[in-house]
Scaffold this active site. Structure first.
Site, PDB file in Angstrom:
ATOM      1  N   HIS A 160     -28.245 -42.138 -37.099  1.00  0.00           N
ATOM      2  CA  HIS A 160     -27.840 -42.987 -35.972  1.00  0.00           C
ATOM      3  C   HIS A 160     -26.316 -42.974 -35.819  1.00  0.00           C
ATOM      4  O   HIS A 160     -25.595 -42.676 -36.777  1.00  0.00           O
ATOM      5  CB  HIS A 160     -28.232 -44.446 -36.253  1.00  0.00           C
ATOM      6  CG  HIS A 160     -29.698 -44.747 -36.135  1.00  0.00           C
ATOM      7  ND1 HIS A 160     -30.393 -45.409 -37.116  1.00  0.00           N
ATOM      8  CD2 HIS A 160     -30.586 -44.506 -35.134  1.00  0.00           C
ATOM      9  CE1 HIS A 160     -31.656 -45.570 -36.726  1.00  0.00           C
ATOM     10  NE2 HIS A 160     -31.800 -45.024 -35.539  1.00  0.00           N
ATOM     11  N   CYS A 253     -28.408 -52.140 -40.770  1.00  0.00           N
ATOM     12  CA  CYS A 253     -29.797 -51.988 -40.302  1.00  0.00           C
ATOM     13  C   CYS A 253     -30.662 -53.205 -40.542  1.00  0.00           C
ATOM     14  O   CYS A 253     -31.671 -53.391 -39.876  1.00  0.00           O
ATOM     15  CB  CYS A 253     -30.458 -50.814 -41.015  1.00  0.00           C
ATOM     16  SG  CYS A 253     -29.444 -49.365 -41.080  1.00  0.00           S
TER      17      CYS A 253
HETATM   18  C1  CIR Z   1     -36.009 -44.795 -39.851  1.00  0.00           C
HETATM   19  O1  CIR Z   1     -35.969 -43.591 -40.046  1.00  0.00           O
HETATM   20  O2  CIR Z   1     -36.184 -45.261 -38.730  1.00  0.00           O
HETATM   21  C2  CIR Z   1     -35.855 -45.739 -41.032  1.00  0.00           C
HETATM   22  N1  CIR Z   1     -36.428 -45.135 -42.186  1.00  0.00           N
HETATM   23  C3  CIR Z   1     -34.402 -46.074 -41.268  1.00  0.00           C
HETATM   24  C4  CIR Z   1     -33.801 -46.870 -40.152  1.00  0.00           C
HETATM   25  C5  CIR Z   1     -32.424 -47.299 -40.451  1.00  0.00           C
HETATM   26  N2  CIR Z   1     -31.893 -48.082 -39.391  1.00  0.00           N
HETATM   27  C6  CIR Z   1     -30.653 -48.041 -38.970  1.00  0.00           C
HETATM   28  O3  CIR Z   1     -29.878 -47.222 -39.428  1.00  0.00           O
HETATM   29  N3  CIR Z   1     -30.313 -48.839 -37.980  1.00  0.00           N
END
Ligand code: CIR
Length: 272
Positions: A160, A253
Site C-alpha cells: 500500500h 493498519c
Molecule cells: C492484506 O493483504 O490485505 C493484509 N494481509 C494486510 C493489510 C495491511 N493493511 C494495511 O497496510 N493498511
C-alpha cells in the site's frame, strides 16, 4: 476527543491475504498481546479505543484501516481490492455513521484505506495492487466537495502507499509537514513541499508509522529509523508489531482514528 476504531485479531489470521511475503506461521496469542499493547499506546495518547464486533471468519479484519478513509467532513467507506476483505466494511460503516456523513466506493472501483495518505488539504492515493483508477476517481469526487486535492501516486514493490510513506508531523498552524518515506517504493518527487525523512535502508518497512497528536507510534522492530525520527525532534512510542507484520500489516493498519464530538459519541452509544 479522538476515537480509535480497532478490531480483535481473529484466530483465522493465518489465512490472511499475502502479496509480497511468503506465508509463515503467525502466533495468534502473541499477536493478541502485541495488539493489546498497541491499543494501550493509543489509550495512553488520549484516544478512546472502540472495537468493532469480532469477525472470526474474516482473516484480515484486524486491519481496519483498509475499510475507510475519514476526514473531518466525511467518511468514505472503502471497497477493498481483495474480494476476501469486502465483508469487513459493513461494521466500519455502522461505527462511523454517528460521526460523519458517509460516502461509498462502488464497483468497479476498488480502494484500500492503506493506500490513502491524508495531509492538510492534499490527499495522496496509491495506485497499487488493491486500489484502481476508478476508486481514486470516486474518492476524488467525494473529497473535492470539501476542498481536498486528490493526487494519485504509483506504488511499486510494497502493498500500500502507507507501506511506503506516512506523515510524522503536521504543523498545527500550517507550514511544512514531515513525512517518513521509503524512496524505493514511492517516488520522492510526488511530495514536493514536504520535508522527507528516509527510512534506514536496512528497515524497508519502517515508513509505516502512526502519528497521534505530537507522538509517533512505531514498530519496535525498526530502531534505526526511529532514531532518525528522534534526531528530527520527534517523540516516538515503540510497540511490538512483529507478528502482524507477517500478515503484511503495520501500525497504521490496525486503527482508524478520527476526532469526534461528545454529541456524536452519545448518539453512537444510544444507537440513534
Ligand atoms: C492484506 O493483504 O490485505 C493484509 N494481509 C494486510 C493489510 C495491511 N493493511 C494495511 O497496510 N493498511
Amino acid at each position: 476527543m479522538l476515537l480509535a476504531i480497532t478490531r480483535s485479531v481473529p484466530v483465522s489470521i493465518g489465512r490472511c491475504e499475502l502479496t509480497h511475503l511468503a506465508r509463515e506461521p503467525i502466533d495468534h496469542a502473541r499477536a493478541v498481546v502485541e495488539h493489546a499493547q498497541y491499543e494501550a499506546a493509543l489509550t495512553a495518547l488520549g484516544c478512546r479505543v472502540e472495537r468493532l464486533p469480532d469477525a472470526p471468519d474474516l482473516p484480515d479484519s484486524v486491519f481496519v484501516e483498509d475499510a475507510a478513509v475519514v476526514v473531518d467532513e466525511v467518511a468514505v467507506i472503502a471497497r477493498p481490492g481483495a474480494a476476501s476483505r469486502r465483508a469487513e466494511v459493513e461494521a466500519m460503516a455502522n461505527a462511523l455513521r454517528p460521526h460523519r456523513p458517509l460516502a461509498f466506493i462502488e464497483p468497479p472501483g476498488t480502494l484500500d484505506g492503506g493506500d490513502v495518505l491524508v495531509t492538510p488539504r492534499k490527499v495522496f492515493v496509491g495506485i497499487s495492487g488493491r486500489t484502481n483508477e476508478d476508486g481514486v476517481g470516486q474518492l476524488r469526487s467525494a473529497l473535492a466537495l470539501h476542498g481536498y486535492e486528490v493526487i494519485a501516486v504509483p506504488v511499486i514493490g510494497c502493498l500500500h502507499l502507507k507501506s511506503a510513506v506516512t506523515a510524522v508531523f503536521v504543523p498545527p498552524e500550517g507550514g511544512r509537514s514531515i513525512l517518513v518515506i521509503n524512496p524505493d517504493w514511492v517516488d520522492r518527487g510526488s511530495f514536493d513541499g514536504f520535508e522527507l525523512i528516509e527510512v534506514d535502508p536496512s528497515e524497508p518497512a519502517a515508513a509505516n508509522v502512526l502519528q497521534v497528536g505530537e507522538r509517533v507510534i512505531c514498530a519496535e522492530e525498526h530502531p534505526k529509523t526511529r532514531e532518525r525520527l528522534s534526531v528530527h525532534g520527534l517523540v516516538t512510542i515503540p510497540v511490538p508489531a512483529g507478528e502482524l507484520a507477517k500478515a503484511e500489516g503495520g501500525v497504521t493498519c490496525c486503527s482508524v482514528i478520527l476526532s469526534v464530538t461528545h454529541h456524536s459519541l452519545l448518539s453512537a452509544v444510544l444507537g440513534s
